[in-house]
Structures are given as structure tokens and as C-alpha cells.
Design an enzyme around this catalytic site. Sequence first.
Site, PDB file in Angstrom:
ATOM      1  N   ARG A 238     -33.573  26.765  19.603  1.00  0.00           N
ATOM      2  CA  ARG A 238     -32.844  26.865  18.637  1.00  0.00           C
ATOM      3  C   ARG A 238     -32.351  25.446  18.247  1.00  0.00           C
ATOM      4  NH1 ARG A 238     -27.508  28.480  18.481  1.00  0.00           N
ATOM      5  NH2 ARG A 238     -28.057  30.107  20.160  1.00  0.00           N
TER       6      ARG A 238
ATOM      7  N   TYR B  98     -32.415  23.002  -9.585  1.00  0.00           N
ATOM      8  CA  TYR B  98     -32.962  24.283  -8.901  1.00  0.00           C
ATOM      9  C   TYR B  98     -32.167  25.434  -8.956  1.00  0.00           C
ATOM     10  CZ  TYR B  98     -35.078  27.471  -5.542  1.00  0.00           C
ATOM     11  OH  TYR B  98     -35.651  28.568  -5.335  1.00  0.00           O
TER      12      TYR B  98
ATOM     13  N   ASP C  48     -31.577  16.189  -4.550  1.00  0.00           N
ATOM     14  CA  ASP C  48     -32.524  16.781  -4.170  1.00  0.00           C
ATOM     15  C   ASP C  48     -33.742  16.018  -4.967  1.00  0.00           C
ATOM     16  OD1 ASP C  48     -34.647  18.600  -4.655  1.00  0.00           O
ATOM     17  OD2 ASP C  48     -33.334  20.051  -4.978  1.00  0.00           O
TER      18      ASP C  48
ATOM     19  N   LYS D 170     -42.755  22.335  -0.973  1.00  0.00           N
ATOM     20  CA  LYS D 170     -43.644  21.865  -2.254  1.00  0.00           C
ATOM     21  C   LYS D 170     -44.536  20.425  -1.901  1.00  0.00           C
ATOM     22  CE  LYS D 170     -40.871  24.995  -3.904  1.00  0.00           C
ATOM     23  NZ  LYS D 170     -39.331  24.608  -4.630  1.00  0.00           N
TER      24      LYS D 170
HETATM   25  C1  LIG Z   1     -38.159  25.034  -4.329  1.00  0.00           C
HETATM   26  C2  LIG Z   1     -37.165  24.118  -4.508  1.00  0.00           C
HETATM   27  C3  LIG Z   1     -35.778  24.316  -3.731  1.00  0.00           C
HETATM   28  C4  LIG Z   1     -35.684  25.207  -2.889  1.00  0.00           C
HETATM   29  O1  LIG Z   1     -36.598  25.442  -1.748  1.00  0.00           O
HETATM   30  P1  LIG Z   1     -37.207  26.606  -0.906  1.00  0.00           P
HETATM   31  O2  LIG Z   1     -37.969  25.720   0.106  1.00  0.00           O
HETATM   32  O3  LIG Z   1     -37.707  27.328  -1.719  1.00  0.00           O
HETATM   33  O4  LIG Z   1     -35.943  26.957  -0.246  1.00  0.00           O
HETATM   34  C5  LIG Z   1     -34.974  23.392  -4.040  1.00  0.00           C
HETATM   35  N1  LIG Z   1     -35.106  22.425  -4.924  1.00  0.00           N
HETATM   36  C6  LIG Z   1     -36.168  22.323  -5.455  1.00  0.00           C
HETATM   37  C7  LIG Z   1     -36.306  20.932  -6.664  1.00  0.00           C
HETATM   38  C8  LIG Z   1     -37.315  23.119  -5.430  1.00  0.00           C
HETATM   39  O5  LIG Z   1     -38.163  22.876  -6.216  1.00  0.00           O
END
Ligand SMILES: *Cc1c(COP(=O)(O)O)cnc(C)c1O
Length: 380
Positions: free
Chosen positions: A50, A102, A175, A200
Site C-alpha cells: 500500500r 477540470y 494542474d 492524459k
Molecule cells: C482528466 C483531468 C483530471 C482528472 O484526472 P483523472 O485521471 O480522470 O482522475 C484533472 N485535471 C485535468 C486537467 C484533467 O484533464
Amino acid sequence: MKQKRPATLAAQALGWMDETTKALVPPVNVATTYIRDPDNLYRSGYSYGRPDNPGFRLAEAVLTALEGGRTCLMFSSGMAAAMAVFLALRPGDHVIAQRVMYWGLRNWLQSFGREWGLSIQFVDTSVNGAIAGAVRPGQTKLIWIETPANPTWCITDIAAAAGIAHRAGALLAIDSTAATPILTRPIELGADIVMHSATKYLNGHSDVLAGALVTAAEDEIWGRIVANRTNLGAILGPFEAWLLLRGMRTLSLRVERCCRSAQKIAEHFVDHPRVVAVLYPGLPNHSGHAVAGRQMRGGFGGMLSIRVRGGEEAAIATAARVQLWKRATSLGGVESLIEHRASIEGPGSPAGPDLLRLSVGIEDVEDLIDDLDQALASGN
Ligand SMILES: *Cc1c(COP(=O)(O)O)cnc(C)c1O
């Protein structure tokens, strides 16, 4: 030796090889438990599945190098990574968050984040003076930005935001999913924590759900973030870690191609009679073009949005007529995606009803343009 550049670091996963077999590619390490030394120590550094796994440690090391950070944690998703940051704060802490972000995270902050006791103030951080006007020295603990920001791709000045945060005694978290470490290295610009939805671009093949945090310092809040991941078990599974590392090897190639194509697509459709506006920081008329030019190197990203003349109905109909672009959510994969964002984001979304979000993949750009051209042209 001179510090290696991102394409080199990523392609060779920092030059890793297995000391015993000389294998160039790491194995999938599925063990959840490890043998203790006879004197009761765990000298290998591993004790249980974990908190840790050798599979994601290598992916973490590669991302740390790409971002120029101190260390990194991989998570089971981008949302899990973001949650780990906000849950490391304490009830009563004041947070400034980008309003254009997001949508899943915005929704969480507005519901669970507030119930947890965070005092969250949403501002459009891409607007000059917005962060400075909202910050409360001594009380604001975190400024959370996203740049380029979903789904309008507005740009926040990272260095300026970091300056305001630090003068107020707050951290700047970003982010950076859309920018990727190939285009922007926020820690060099003063950011404290960089978050990625590794689902992504980092993975790039729409087949792994993963998230990451890179930190500039192993400080008190980082300790709480590490504990959150361990306590929640929000780790990346060994197979996912292996796939993610494989995807990251081609990150720079994919990002370069996506940027080049997105720029071409933006320029092609900017004067199209059926398009009201193209939202892309690579266009000189985009409000964030100058700042993006300073803080993004080698391109403006693979994400753009178009506003279709005729409103919601015309936008949805256009998305229905594409053949090559895939009608799907998510972004950053090798295949190009198109999505009517208001349908998924619901009320409170900064995406107008006429907005289609485009995630540009690595297909031939002329094919992508032809397909979108025919989809727009057959509307009336
Ligand atoms: C997809 C996304 C998220 C969330 O990520 P997950 O891997 O789907 O949990 C957060 N920020 C951005 C900019 C995203 O495109």
C-alpha cells in the site's frame, strides 16, 4: 555529465536497467509484501504494497526529472492526486481556486471540499489582479491554478501567482495536465506542487487511469500528502505503472506532434464562417497568448475549443457529423477526440452551449482538418 534534456530522460526512463539481468525494461512487480532482514530491518526499502511498489517508483523518478522537482508520487487517478492535496489542508484553511478548471474537481471542491471545512474562493486566476484581490495573508494556505485551463484554455501567469502565494505564506499548486512537462516546468517558475492527470498526455494511449504530484520541497504538507496516499491506498497498480512508464517514453514526440497539429487546426478554423471563435493560446488574439509564450516552450498544447455558429444544436450536430474525430471525453491520447463540454459539465460550467472541445491526437493533421471541415460545412 551535462543534465539530459526531456526527450532523452523520457525515452530511456533515465537509463534504467535491471542490475541482475541487464533488462532494459522493468518487470511488472506484483508483490504486496517483502521479506524482512534477519535483524528485523527492511533494507530494500520495501515492506508492503500500500505505501510503495517498485513499478511506480521508476515512473515517479522519470516525472521528477522531467518537472525538475524534488520528488513525486503517483496516484490511482488525477482526482486522487488532487484530493490528496486538499485533504492535507485543515478545516478553516482559505483556498483560492481557478474558476475555469477540470469540472470534476470544481464540483468536489464545491461540495465535499466545503463540507470538509475548507473556505474556497473561486476566481478567474487568468485575469490580472484577481488572485491579488482575493488573497488573505496568513489565512490563505493554497492557491490552485490550472493552465491552460479546461475548457477555454485561458492562461494563468505561473510566476506572478507564485509570487503572490509566497508573499502571503501560501503554496501554489498547479494542474499542469494540459501543458505537460515538455511545454511548461512550473517548479522553475515558482510553483510548489505540480499535479497531472497522468491518464492524459503522460500515458497518452487512453488505457491507464493515473495521477501524479511533483513537489518542490519535502515539507510538512508533503508529509501529509504522502500519508493520505498511503492511508487511502490511492496508489497505481503495478500493471498500470508499467503501461504508464511505456507511454511516458514517447511523451515528447507525441506532445510536439499534438502542438503542431493543434496550431494548424486553430489557424485553419479561426476565420471559418461557421465558427464564432477558436479558443487556443497559440493564436495571437487569445488573451493569454503573451503569457503563454513566456511560460510554454515549443508550443501551446494540443487542446483547443471551437464555438460553433448556431449555438448548442449546431455544436452537437457538428460533433455528430465527424467521422475521424472520436466523440468521447478525456484528452491527451494518440487519437483525436471531440466533445460538447456543456453536456458533461452541467450548470455552472464556463463552457458555453456552443463550445466543442478538441483534443488533437497524432493522426495526419490534413485528415483531421478535412473531417472537421465537412462536419461544419454540412450544417445549414
Ligand atoms: C482528466 C483531468 C483530471 C482528472 O484526472 P483523472 O485521471 O480522470 O482522475 C484533472 N485535471 C485535468 C486537467 C484533467 O484533464
